[in-house]
Design a protein around this motif. Structure first.
Motif, short mmCIF file in Angstrom:
data_model
loop_
_atom_site.label_atom_id
_atom_site.label_comp_id
_atom_site.label_asym_id
_atom_site.label_seq_id
_atom_site.Cartn_x
_atom_site.Cartn_y
_atom_site.Cartn_z
N GLU A 1 76.55 45.98 44.11
CA GLU A 1 77.47 46.06 45.25
C GLU A 1 78.69 45.17 45.04
OE1 GLU A 1 77.10 48.33 47.81
OE2 GLU A 1 75.60 48.91 46.33
N LEU A 2 78.45 44.00 44.43
CA LEU A 2 79.57 43.08 44.14
C LEU A 2 80.46 43.65 43.04
CD1 LEU A 2 77.64 39.68 44.23
CD2 LEU A 2 79.59 40.23 45.67
N GLU A 3 79.82 44.16 41.98
CA GLU A 3 80.59 44.69 40.84
C GLU A 3 81.43 45.89 41.26
OE1 GLU A 3 79.04 43.21 37.13
OE2 GLU A 3 79.75 42.00 38.78
N GLU A 4 80.90 46.69 42.18
CA GLU A 4 81.63 47.88 42.61
C GLU A 4 82.57 47.56 43.77
OE1 GLU A 4 79.46 51.47 42.50
OE2 GLU A 4 78.87 50.92 40.46
N LYS A 5 82.65 46.26 44.09
CA LYS A 5 83.59 45.74 45.10
C LYS A 5 83.36 46.28 46.50
CE LYS A 5 86.90 43.97 41.95
NZ LYS A 5 86.10 42.88 41.44
N ARG A 6 82.12 46.67 46.77
CA ARG A 6 81.80 47.06 48.15
C ARG A 6 81.39 45.82 48.93
NH1 ARG A 6 79.64 51.99 45.57
NH2 ARG A 6 77.66 50.94 45.23
N ILE B 1 79.25 52.35 51.22
CA ILE B 1 80.69 52.64 51.20
C ILE B 1 81.23 52.58 52.62
CG2 ILE B 1 82.42 54.46 50.74
CD1 ILE B 1 80.59 55.37 48.39
N GLU B 2 80.50 53.19 53.53
CA GLU B 2 80.95 53.25 54.92
C GLU B 2 81.03 51.83 55.52
OE1 GLU B 2 80.37 53.52 59.25
OE2 GLU B 2 78.73 52.98 57.92
N ARG B 3 80.02 51.01 55.23
CA ARG B 3 79.99 49.65 55.74
C ARG B 3 81.17 48.82 55.20
NH1 ARG B 3 76.62 47.08 58.39
NH2 ARG B 3 76.46 44.84 58.43
N GLY C 1 82.51 43.98 66.02
CA GLY C 1 81.87 45.30 65.90
C GLY C 1 81.26 45.62 64.55
N ILE C 2 80.89 44.62 63.78
CA ILE C 2 80.34 44.88 62.44
C ILE C 2 78.84 44.63 62.38
CG2 ILE C 2 80.39 44.15 60.01
CD1 ILE C 2 82.85 45.69 60.80
N ASP C 3 78.44 43.45 62.85
CA ASP C 3 77.02 43.07 62.75
C ASP C 3 76.53 42.54 64.09
OD1 ASP C 3 78.33 40.65 62.81
OD2 ASP C 3 77.79 40.04 60.78
N ASP C 4 75.63 41.58 64.07
CA ASP C 4 75.13 41.01 65.33
C ASP C 4 76.03 39.90 65.85
OD1 ASP C 4 74.51 39.41 63.16
OD2 ASP C 4 72.57 38.76 63.93
N GLY C 5 77.25 39.79 65.31
CA GLY C 5 78.22 38.80 65.77
C GLY C 5 79.08 39.36 66.90
N ALA C 6 80.36 38.98 66.93
CA ALA C 6 81.28 39.43 67.98
C ALA C 6 81.23 40.95 68.12
CB ALA C 6 82.69 38.99 67.65
N TYR D 1 75.95 41.49 54.94
CA TYR D 1 75.94 42.66 54.06
C TYR D 1 74.54 42.81 53.50
CZ TYR D 1 77.64 46.19 50.83
OH TYR D 1 77.87 47.38 50.18
N VAL D 2 73.85 43.82 54.00
CA VAL D 2 72.50 44.12 53.51
C VAL D 2 72.60 45.42 52.74
CG1 VAL D 2 70.08 44.48 54.16
CG2 VAL D 2 71.58 43.10 55.64
N PRO D 3 72.46 45.37 51.42
CA PRO D 3 72.64 46.61 50.65
C PRO D 3 71.62 47.68 51.02
CG PRO D 3 71.97 44.79 49.21
CD PRO D 3 72.11 44.24 50.58
#
Ligand SMILES: [Fe+2]
Length: 245
Positions: free
Chosen positions: A98-103, A57-59, A15-20, A47-49
């Motif tokens: 996004e990486l530095e802020e650990k999202r 944040i929600e993602r 339920g996250i992306d175009d996968g399962a 992960y597409v910023p």
């Protein structure tokens, strides 16, 4: 730790992306991975910023929740598979933030990251992006390197990226093609000559884009030195787990 293969690129989290799309599909895919000898999985949802911080944040929260849920639900059924979290990062300038802020997630909390680009990116742009990751202290793994026009068949460029400190990942589906496939020939040569650091299934479901580690290994076993396969499917991924911050 189990000596089993790693799958470092897949879209198995539900339920996250175009996968399962649901847990049922996730379980089917995990069963296929298990059957194929995979015992360590780094989940890598896309992960597409976004330019809107709240969306990021929600993602990020949804991904973490899905990961914890899969661990909870599947840990018993697949007790000897180890689960880790990562992302397949779509490169944009703000991905570092996004990486530095650990999202956005690095691979299993290490300095390694898995990244993708538009398939027709120029070599200069690709190199610049990879340098940007390296400059910020990350160890970039280029996802499905065989998809990029600027790299395809260009062993000197592949070598140059590796000399810079980048890593190259190839998808298992390439090795399932027919006997006369020129693509399969290129991919086999790239593995054989040591250009490929990691293999991943990049699986999205249990039917069309299903996990195919077993078939790929079966084919490569006939073509490539056994030690090289062990390196790509076990020893190199193990380095990811050793590279904690
Ligand atoms: Fe992917």
């Amino acid at each position: 730790m189990n000596i089993g293969y790693f799958d470092i690129h897949n879209h198995i989290l539900p339920g996250i992306d175009d996968g399962a799309q649901n847990m049922e599909e996730t379980i089917k895919m995990l069963a296929m991975e298990y059957e194929d000898g995979v015992r360590h999985i780094i989940f890598t949802p896309h992960y597409v910023p976004s330019s809107q911080e709240e969306k990021n944040i929600e993602r990020s929260e949804r991904i973490h929740k899905a990961f914890l849920n899969v661990v909870k639900v599947c840990k018993e059924q697949f007790s000897d598979i180890e689960f880790f979290l990562g992302n397949e990062l779509y490169y944009r300038n703000d991905i570092i933030k996004e990486l530095e802020e650990k999202r956005a997630n690095t691979m299993a909390g290490s300095r390694y990251i898995l990244t993708e680009f538009s398939v027709n990116i120029s070599y200069e742009e690709l190199k610049k992006a990879m340098q940007n990751y390296l400059f910020h202290g990350y160890l970039p793994i280029l996802a499905h390197m065989e998809r990029y026009q600027c790299l395809y068949g260009r062993f000197e460029r592949m070598g140059e990226l590796k000399n810079m400190g980048c890593f190259l990942q190839m998808n298992t589906e390439n090795f399932l093609e027919g006997f006369f496939s020129a693509n399969k020939r290129f991919c086999t040569k790239a593995v054989k000559e040591g250009y490929i650091d990691f293999l991943g299934t990049d699986s999205h479901d249990s039917v069309k884009r299903k996990p195919t580690m077993g078939q790929a290994v079966k084919y490569l076993n006939k073509k490539v030195d056994e030690r090289l396969i062990r390196k790509i499917l076990y020893e190199n991924p193990l380095e990811i787990l050793r590279e904690k911050y």
